[in-house]
Every structure is written in C-alpha cells, then in structure tokens.
Design a protein around this motif. Structure first.
Motif, PDB file in Angstrom:
ATOM      1  N   ARG A   1       0.832  -1.193   0.000  1.00  0.00           N
ATOM      2  CA  ARG A   1       0.000   0.000   0.000  1.00  0.00           C
ATOM      3  C   ARG A   1       0.880   1.262   0.000  1.00  0.00           C
ATOM      4  O   ARG A   1       0.606   2.216  -0.736  1.00  0.00           O
ATOM      5  CB  ARG A   1      -0.894  -0.042   1.238  1.00  0.00           C
ATOM      6  CG  ARG A   1      -2.027   0.889   1.200  1.00  0.00           C
ATOM      7  CD  ARG A   1      -2.913   0.611   2.391  1.00  0.00           C
ATOM      8  NE  ARG A   1      -4.083   1.432   2.261  1.00  0.00           N
ATOM      9  CZ  ARG A   1      -5.086   1.388   3.072  1.00  0.00           C
ATOM     10  NH1 ARG A   1      -5.095   0.537   4.080  1.00  0.00           N
ATOM     11  NH2 ARG A   1      -6.106   2.160   2.908  1.00  0.00           N
ATOM     12  N   ARG A   2       1.894   1.294   0.832  1.00  0.00           N
ATOM     13  CA  ARG A   2       2.802   2.437   0.890  1.00  0.00           C
ATOM     14  C   ARG A   2       3.560   2.605  -0.422  1.00  0.00           C
ATOM     15  O   ARG A   2       3.751   3.712  -0.925  1.00  0.00           O
ATOM     16  CB  ARG A   2       3.790   2.259   2.037  1.00  0.00           C
ATOM     17  CG  ARG A   2       3.171   2.477   3.372  1.00  0.00           C
ATOM     18  CD  ARG A   2       4.213   2.367   4.444  1.00  0.00           C
ATOM     19  NE  ARG A   2       3.582   2.474   5.749  1.00  0.00           N
ATOM     20  CZ  ARG A   2       4.188   2.240   6.873  1.00  0.00           C
ATOM     21  NH1 ARG A   2       5.465   1.874   6.870  1.00  0.00           N
ATOM     22  NH2 ARG A   2       3.558   2.354   8.023  1.00  0.00           N
ATOM     23  N   THR A   3       3.979   1.511  -0.992  1.00  0.00           N
ATOM     24  CA  THR A   3       4.695   1.560  -2.268  1.00  0.00           C
ATOM     25  C   THR A   3       3.791   2.109  -3.373  1.00  0.00           C
ATOM     26  O   THR A   3       4.219   2.926  -4.197  1.00  0.00           O
ATOM     27  CB  THR A   3       5.196   0.157  -2.654  1.00  0.00           C
ATOM     28  OG1 THR A   3       5.977  -0.355  -1.583  1.00  0.00           O
ATOM     29  CG2 THR A   3       6.034   0.198  -3.913  1.00  0.00           C
ATOM     30  N   PHE A   4       2.537   1.665  -3.371  1.00  0.00           N
ATOM     31  CA  PHE A   4       1.581   2.150  -4.367  1.00  0.00           C
ATOM     32  C   PHE A   4       1.405   3.660  -4.252  1.00  0.00           C
ATOM     33  O   PHE A   4       1.483   4.391  -5.242  1.00  0.00           O
ATOM     34  CB  PHE A   4       0.229   1.441  -4.207  1.00  0.00           C
ATOM     35  CG  PHE A   4      -0.853   2.074  -5.038  1.00  0.00           C
ATOM     36  CD1 PHE A   4      -0.911   1.851  -6.397  1.00  0.00           C
ATOM     37  CD2 PHE A   4      -1.793   2.922  -4.455  1.00  0.00           C
ATOM     38  CE1 PHE A   4      -1.902   2.439  -7.165  1.00  0.00           C
ATOM     39  CE2 PHE A   4      -2.777   3.516  -5.209  1.00  0.00           C
ATOM     40  CZ  PHE A   4      -2.843   3.270  -6.572  1.00  0.00           C
ATOM     41  N   TRP A   5       1.152   4.165  -3.047  1.00  0.00           N
ATOM     42  CA  TRP A   5       0.918   5.597  -2.870  1.00  0.00           C
ATOM     43  C   TRP A   5       2.188   6.411  -3.108  1.00  0.00           C
ATOM     44  O   TRP A   5       2.114   7.532  -3.619  1.00  0.00           O
ATOM     45  CB  TRP A   5       0.337   5.878  -1.488  1.00  0.00           C
ATOM     46  CG  TRP A   5      -1.102   5.447  -1.432  1.00  0.00           C
ATOM     47  CD1 TRP A   5      -1.606   4.449  -0.676  1.00  0.00           C
ATOM     48  CD2 TRP A   5      -2.176   5.984  -2.194  1.00  0.00           C
ATOM     49  NE1 TRP A   5      -2.955   4.314  -0.916  1.00  0.00           N
ATOM     50  CE2 TRP A   5      -3.332   5.260  -1.854  1.00  0.00           C
ATOM     51  CE3 TRP A   5      -2.290   6.988  -3.146  1.00  0.00           C
ATOM     52  CZ2 TRP A   5      -4.578   5.504  -2.395  1.00  0.00           C
ATOM     53  CZ3 TRP A   5      -3.536   7.245  -3.686  1.00  0.00           C
ATOM     54  CH2 TRP A   5      -4.669   6.519  -3.330  1.00  0.00           C
ATOM     55  N   PHE A   6       3.348   5.880  -2.780  1.00  0.00           N
ATOM     56  CA  PHE A   6       4.594   6.561  -3.074  1.00  0.00           C
ATOM     57  C   PHE A   6       4.775   6.697  -4.586  1.00  0.00           C
ATOM     58  O   PHE A   6       5.106   7.771  -5.097  1.00  0.00           O
ATOM     59  CB  PHE A   6       5.787   5.815  -2.456  1.00  0.00           C
ATOM     60  CG  PHE A   6       7.106   6.434  -2.817  1.00  0.00           C
ATOM     61  CD1 PHE A   6       7.541   7.586  -2.192  1.00  0.00           C
ATOM     62  CD2 PHE A   6       7.901   5.868  -3.804  1.00  0.00           C
ATOM     63  CE1 PHE A   6       8.752   8.164  -2.523  1.00  0.00           C
ATOM     64  CE2 PHE A   6       9.109   6.450  -4.151  1.00  0.00           C
ATOM     65  CZ  PHE A   6       9.545   7.599  -3.507  1.00  0.00           C
ATOM     66  N   THR A   7       4.525   5.609  -5.309  1.00  0.00           N
ATOM     67  CA  THR A   7       4.658   5.616  -6.775  1.00  0.00           C
ATOM     68  C   THR A   7       3.624   6.546  -7.398  1.00  0.00           C
ATOM     69  O   THR A   7       3.935   7.304  -8.334  1.00  0.00           O
ATOM     70  CB  THR A   7       4.502   4.184  -7.338  1.00  0.00           C
ATOM     71  OG1 THR A   7       5.436   3.337  -6.670  1.00  0.00           O
ATOM     72  CG2 THR A   7       4.750   4.154  -8.826  1.00  0.00           C
ATOM     73  N   ALA A   8       2.383   6.500  -6.894  1.00  0.00           N
ATOM     74  CA  ALA A   8       1.338   7.383  -7.426  1.00  0.00           C
ATOM     75  C   ALA A   8       1.701   8.842  -7.184  1.00  0.00           C
ATOM     76  O   ALA A   8       1.512   9.705  -8.064  1.00  0.00           O
ATOM     77  CB  ALA A   8      -0.003   7.045  -6.780  1.00  0.00           C
ATOM     78  N   GLY A   9       2.232   9.178  -6.016  1.00  0.00           N
ATOM     79  CA  GLY A   9       2.643  10.544  -5.712  1.00  0.00           C
ATOM     80  C   GLY A   9       3.787  11.004  -6.583  1.00  0.00           C
ATOM     81  O   GLY A   9       3.809  12.143  -7.064  1.00  0.00           O
TER      82      GLY A   9
END
Length: 98
Positions: A3-11
C-alpha cells in the motif's frame, strides 16, 4: 507494505506529471512564444480576410453580370487599368512620398 509503495509511486508520478505540465505552460508564456503565436494568428486572420475579399469580389462580379443582363448593358471584357497619378516635384515638400 504494498500500500505504501503504491501511494509513493502514485505521488511520484503525479509530481512528474504536474512538473511537466507547469514547465510546458511556462514555455508557452515566454515573450518569444507569445510573439510567435500572435504572428500565427495574424497570418491566419489575414488569410481569412483575403478569402473573404475574394468571395465578395466574385459575388460582386456575378451580380454585376446579372444586372448587366437584366438591363441589356454589355460590360467591358477587361476593366480599364487605373492610371497612376504623379505629383509635380515640390522642393519645399519634406515628405519622402512624392
């Protein structure tokens, strides 16, 4: 963790996208770019005005022919050229256009 990786990549992707958009807009608003855009618009307007004038001239010629036929008047085949008028030389004239 994912989840953190997804939001980091999206940001990060959103930041790159926003930076690209802002830089592109900044380049469009430079004085050189604005001048080029204005010149392009002026050329486009000039072409449209020329096309309009040609359409008006064509319509005018067609209407003159219709009126000539209705009134029984024969129009000259070739319009007479306008004579160029020259002004006499005046030494006191400070104008360069004589």
């Amino acid at each position: 963790m994912f989840r953190r990786t997804f939001w980091f990549t999206a940001g990060a992707a959103a930041g790159v996208w926003a930076t690209t958009k802002v830089n592109r807009k900044i380049r469009q608003l430079t004085p050189e770019s604005l001048a080029a855009q204005a010149a392009d618009k002026a050329l486009e307007a000039g072409h449209k005005l020329k096309d309009f004038a040609l359409d008006v001239r064509e319509g005018m010629v067609r209407r003159e022919a219709e009126l000539g036929d209705a009134l029984g008047i024969e129009a000259p085949a070739e319009p007479e050229p306008a004579l160029h008028r020259t002004l006499p030389y005046n030494p006191n004239n400070r104008n360069e256009d004589y």
